[in-house]
Design a protein around this motif. Structure first.
Motif: not given
Length: 74
Positions: A9-10, A13-14, A63-64, A66-67, A70
């Motif tokens: 998932g991470a 996200a990236t 995005a970062s 979210t990562a 996660t």
């Protein structure tokens, strides 16, 4: 199993970083072409370009974030 899913998932996200790089290049390219066509609008287009850069960089920050969120979920 859960740790592997978090890492996937991470990583997903990236992937948005590739879109950010493409977006910044696109903003720069369009500004360059616009100034080449009409140099008198250079100052006005600079403001629009900065706005485009800011919106594009916001995507990278989301995005970062979210990562990292996660990865921090237990």
């Amino acid at each position: 199993m859960l740790e592997g899913a978090k890492l996937i998932g991470a990583g997903a996200a990236t992937i948005a970083s590739a879109g950010v790089v493409t977006g910044i290049g696109n903003v720069s390219s369009v500004r360059l072409h616009s100034v080449a066509r009409n140099p008198s609008l250079a100052k006005q287009l600079f403001g629009y370009a900065i706005s485009g850069f800011a919106l594009t960089e916001a995507t990278a920050l989301f995005a970062s974030m979210t990562a990292s969120l996660t990865l921090s979920v237990s």
